[in-house]
Design an enzyme around this catalytic site. Structure first.
Site, PDB file in Angstrom:
ATOM      1  N   CYS A 115      13.017  11.831   6.953  1.00 11.55           N
ATOM      2  CA  CYS A 115      13.095  11.601   8.396  1.00 11.55           C
ATOM      3  C   CYS A 115      14.518  11.737   8.890  1.00 11.55           C
ATOM      4  O   CYS A 115      14.748  11.866  10.075  1.00 11.55           O
ATOM      5  CB  CYS A 115      12.498  10.261   8.752  1.00 11.55           C
ATOM      6  SG  CYS A 115      13.233   8.938   7.842  1.00 11.55           S
ATOM      7  N   LYS A 152       0.856  -1.194   0.000  1.00  9.62           N
ATOM      8  CA  LYS A 152       0.000   0.000   0.000  1.00  9.62           C
ATOM      9  C   LYS A 152       0.890   1.241   0.000  1.00  9.62           C
ATOM     10  O   LYS A 152       1.498   1.590   1.011  1.00  9.62           O
ATOM     11  CB  LYS A 152      -0.911   0.014   1.233  1.00  9.62           C
ATOM     12  CG  LYS A 152      -1.804   1.254   1.277  1.00  9.62           C
ATOM     13  CD  LYS A 152      -2.559   1.347   2.564  1.00  9.62           C
ATOM     14  CE  LYS A 152      -2.557   2.731   3.179  1.00  9.62           C
ATOM     15  NZ  LYS A 152      -2.374   3.892   2.324  1.00  9.62           N
ATOM     16  N   GLU A 164       9.638   2.473  10.710  1.00  8.21           N
ATOM     17  CA  GLU A 164      10.636   3.520  10.685  1.00  8.21           C
ATOM     18  C   GLU A 164       9.849   4.816  10.649  1.00  8.21           C
ATOM     19  O   GLU A 164       9.098   5.075   9.711  1.00  8.21           O
ATOM     20  CB  GLU A 164      11.491   3.318   9.432  1.00  8.21           C
ATOM     21  CG  GLU A 164      12.912   3.771   9.605  1.00  8.21           C
ATOM     22  CD  GLU A 164      13.077   5.150   9.084  1.00  8.21           C
ATOM     23  OE1 GLU A 164      13.047   5.316   7.869  1.00  8.21           O
ATOM     24  OE2 GLU A 164      13.195   6.070   9.915  1.00  8.21           O
ATOM     25  N   GLY A 205       2.364   5.218  12.929  1.00  6.77           N
ATOM     26  CA  GLY A 205       3.157   4.015  13.194  1.00  6.77           C
ATOM     27  C   GLY A 205       2.881   3.434  14.566  1.00  6.77           C
ATOM     28  O   GLY A 205       2.721   2.217  14.716  1.00  6.77           O
ATOM     29  N   GLY A 214       6.653   5.866   7.990  1.00 11.99           N
ATOM     30  CA  GLY A 214       5.745   7.006   7.974  1.00 11.99           C
ATOM     31  C   GLY A 214       5.797   7.725   9.302  1.00 11.99           C
ATOM     32  O   GLY A 214       6.788   7.638  10.035  1.00 11.99           O
ATOM     33  N   SER A 215       4.703   8.422   9.619  1.00  9.49           N
ATOM     34  CA  SER A 215       4.721   9.268  10.812  1.00  9.49           C
ATOM     35  C   SER A 215       4.679   8.426  12.085  1.00  9.49           C
ATOM     36  O   SER A 215       4.163   7.305  12.105  1.00  9.49           O
ATOM     37  CB  SER A 215       3.529  10.220  10.790  1.00  9.49           C
ATOM     38  OG  SER A 215       2.337   9.502  11.051  1.00  9.49           O
ATOM     39  N   GLU A 240       8.732  16.864  14.833  1.00  7.87           N
ATOM     40  CA  GLU A 240       9.200  16.726  13.451  1.00  7.87           C
ATOM     41  C   GLU A 240       8.348  17.619  12.549  1.00  7.87           C
ATOM     42  O   GLU A 240       7.118  17.514  12.555  1.00  7.87           O
ATOM     43  CB  GLU A 240       9.087  15.271  13.006  1.00  7.87           C
ATOM     44  CG  GLU A 240       9.692  15.038  11.641  1.00  7.87           C
ATOM     45  CD  GLU A 240       9.675  13.573  11.233  1.00  7.87           C
ATOM     46  OE1 GLU A 240       8.654  12.902  11.453  1.00  7.87           O
ATOM     47  OE2 GLU A 240      10.695  13.111  10.693  1.00  7.87           O
TER      48      GLU A 240
HETATM   49  C1  UN1 Z   1      17.496   9.248   3.291  1.00  9.56           C
HETATM   50  O1  UN1 Z   1      17.774   9.963   4.215  1.00  9.56           O
HETATM   51  O2  UN1 Z   1      18.205   9.209   2.308  1.00  9.56           O
HETATM   52  O3  UN1 Z   1      11.247   8.621   5.387  1.00  9.56           O
HETATM   53  C2  UN1 Z   1      16.327   8.382   3.249  1.00  9.56           C
HETATM   54  C3  UN1 Z   1      12.426   8.931   5.358  1.00  9.56           C
HETATM   55  C4  UN1 Z   1      13.442   7.841   5.518  1.00  9.56           C
HETATM   56  C5  UN1 Z   1      14.284   7.718   4.332  1.00  9.56           C
HETATM   57  C6  UN1 Z   1      15.379   8.677   4.337  1.00  9.56           C
HETATM   58  N1  UN1 Z   1      12.780   6.622   5.770  1.00  9.56           N
HETATM   59  O4  UN1 Z   1      12.748  10.064   5.174  1.00  9.56           O
END
Ligand code: UN1
Length: 492
Positions: free
Chosen positions: A283, A174, A249, A232, A227-228, A384
């Site tokens: 992120c 998804k 993540e 998450g 995602g956020s 964030e």
């Molecule tokens: C990066 O820093 O190159 O959602 C990738 C994000 C991370 C991926 C970052 N999972 O920004």
């Protein structure tokens, strides 16, 4: 206009929901790229059932044969690099250079995972009993749910899809609903690479229907999410009720620590790249600069000049250095945080508002923003933002720098600028983050190196690199007794 459909059991389907969402170019909202059909819960269910049906055959396919499909996928991504990059830049907004980099990174990950299919080894273990031994087998889970965000709509899906498929899982994927074009194109390339029907299913739809079905369906045996933090952690709680593996993540509030002895121009350049590159929508973005007081004045002067020098513009214009925010919601969130920073008493040095200029009137552009005299309790130091906003926090000692850098619920990335070996090593020891960088930006990573964070950033094994397949495999332990005799004595 292009219509983006879901792909279930080897077929592109016409959704019965009747619901669509437009795919809008964030650099020019008059440019509607296409529309995505949103799946119903029933359609998501049929995708899960298709993946379930395809699992046995895919699991039985020798791993190197699965790897050959991935190798073909890597070649196809390479052949279509420019096309994928343009599509990505068009629908997500990042610059064409950033988009090319992302496609290359995704290709590298697929290549790496293809190689991993020849290394899906377990271990053999000596027994303490005579004529006995044990060994381990790495097995796939079954159907895996893969839920991905819009900010890296090529790299993140493939760094989950490739290891999931390499390990022998079948997938329900998804993507974020606002980046459907890249998701569809990736799936088309997987089909061309030879992925069998049912092994990879694409479901475009909302979190509350499609996402919820993936999280709650009993046939889904593991879920990987990026995602956020908000979504998450909610998903984590829901998945926990089913007791299945979960990998997430989530957010970051990554510090850059700038010590007095550093190369200041290098620190400024890399902090600017980390803070404003990808429009701050990553992120791993550098969102806090923790700077020693004696060099703070110089640092802010230089970084403000650098922030102002970036050329904002549509990602597809090769001269653009920073693209727009991805959509109206994100754009408003970033502007809201600019107000919060001012209200909380931080000193706004540059930016702080929607960007104006020729060719960007109809896009979600915000000015690269620097706040000085930010204190650790302010919301712009804690939350964030996901936009081109840097908070500068001034500190008086190394101890205070570490205390401030670690004063966050997140723990994804960090970096230090210094040329003093002892300070650098101490920083590496004390920093609470899953990844750290020395004299380089907090962003980025390589396909064959583990990626991920600690604290509220991450749950489950690291993605990519030597750990890429950890989440996607179960370990089966096999005990073999070849004595052919009944066991005597104390058994345990
Ligand atoms: C990066 O820093 O190159 O959602 C990738 C994000 C991370 C991926 C970052 N999972 O920004």
């Amino acid at each position: 206009m292009t219509t983006y459909r879901s792909f279930i059991n080897g077929k592109w389907i016409e959704s019965s929901s009747g619901k669509t969402i437009p795919n809008i170019n964030p650099a020019d909202t008059n440019d509607i790229i296409g529309e995505a059909q949103l799946c119903t819960r029933e359609e998501a269910k049929s995708a899960i059932e298709a993946a379930y049906g395809a699992f046995k055959g895919w699991k039985r396919t020798p791993a190197p044969a699965r790897g050959r499909i991935l190798t073909r996928m890597a070649r196809l991504m390479e052949d279509h690099k420019e096309e994928l990059a343009q599509l990505l830049s068009h629908e997500e907004g990042k610059t064409i250079g950033e988009a090319r980099g992302e496609v290359q990174r995704g290709t590298n990950v697929v290549e790496f995972c293809a190689g991993e299919t020849r290394r899906l080894n377990g271990e053999t273990i000596q027994s303490e009993l005579p004529a006995n031994f044990a060994y381990t087998i790495k097995e796939p889970h079954g159907v895996v749910g893969i839920i991905t965000p819009w900010n890296f709509p090529i790299a993140i899906p493939v760094w989950k899809l490739a290891p999931a498929l390499a390990a022998g899982n079948t997938v329900v994927f998804k993507p974020a609903s606002n980046t459907p074009a890249t998701a569809v194109r990736l799936v088309e390339l997987f089909i061309e690479a030879g992925i069998p029907d049912g092994v990879l299913n694409l479901v475009i739809g909302s979190g509350s229907t499609v996402g919820d079905e993936i999280v709650s369906h009993p046939a889904v045996r593991a879920i990987s999410f990026t995602g956020s933090t908000e979504i998450g952690l909610k998903m984590y709680a829901d998945v926990a009720k089913r007791g299945i593996p979960f990998q997430a993540e989530m957010g970051g509030k990554n510090p850059v620590v700038v010590l007095e002895d550093c190369d200041l121009d290098l620190a400024v350049e890399h902090t600017a790249q980390g803070a404003f590159g990808s429009t701050g929508q990553r992120c791993t973005a550098s969102s806090r600069a923790v700077v020693m007081e004696p060099i703070a004045e110089q640092f802010v002067e230089k970084i403000v000049a650098r922030a102002k020098a970036f050329k904002l513009g549509p990602g597809l214009d090769p001269s653009s250095e920073i693209g727009p925010s991805v959509d109206e919601g994100q754009f408003n969130t970033v502007l809201k945080y600019m107000d919060i920073g001012k209200e909380d008493g931080a000193t706004l040095l540059c930016g702080g508002k929607k960007a104006e200029g020729d060719g960007i009137e109809n896009g979600y552009f915000v000015e690269p923003t620097v706040f000085d005299h930010v204190t650790p309790d302010m919301r712009i130091a804690r939350e964030e933002i996901f936009g081109p906003v840097l908070s500068v926090l001034r500190v008086k000692s190394f101890e205070e720098a570490m205390q401030v850098a670690n004063d966050t619920e997140y723990g994804l990335s960090s970096s230090i600028f210094s040329n003093d070996y002892n300070s650098i090593t101490r920083f590496i020891d004390e920093i609470e983050s899953g990844m750290t960088h020395v004299n380089s930006p907090t962003t980025g990573g390589e396909a064959h190196i583990p990626f991920g964070g600690i604290k509220a950033t991450g749950v489950g094994p690291r993605e990519q690199g030597s750990t890429a397949l950890d989440f996607y495999t179960e370990l089966k332990v096999v005990y073999v007794d070849y004595t052919g005799r009944k066991r005597e004595g104390n058994l345990y």
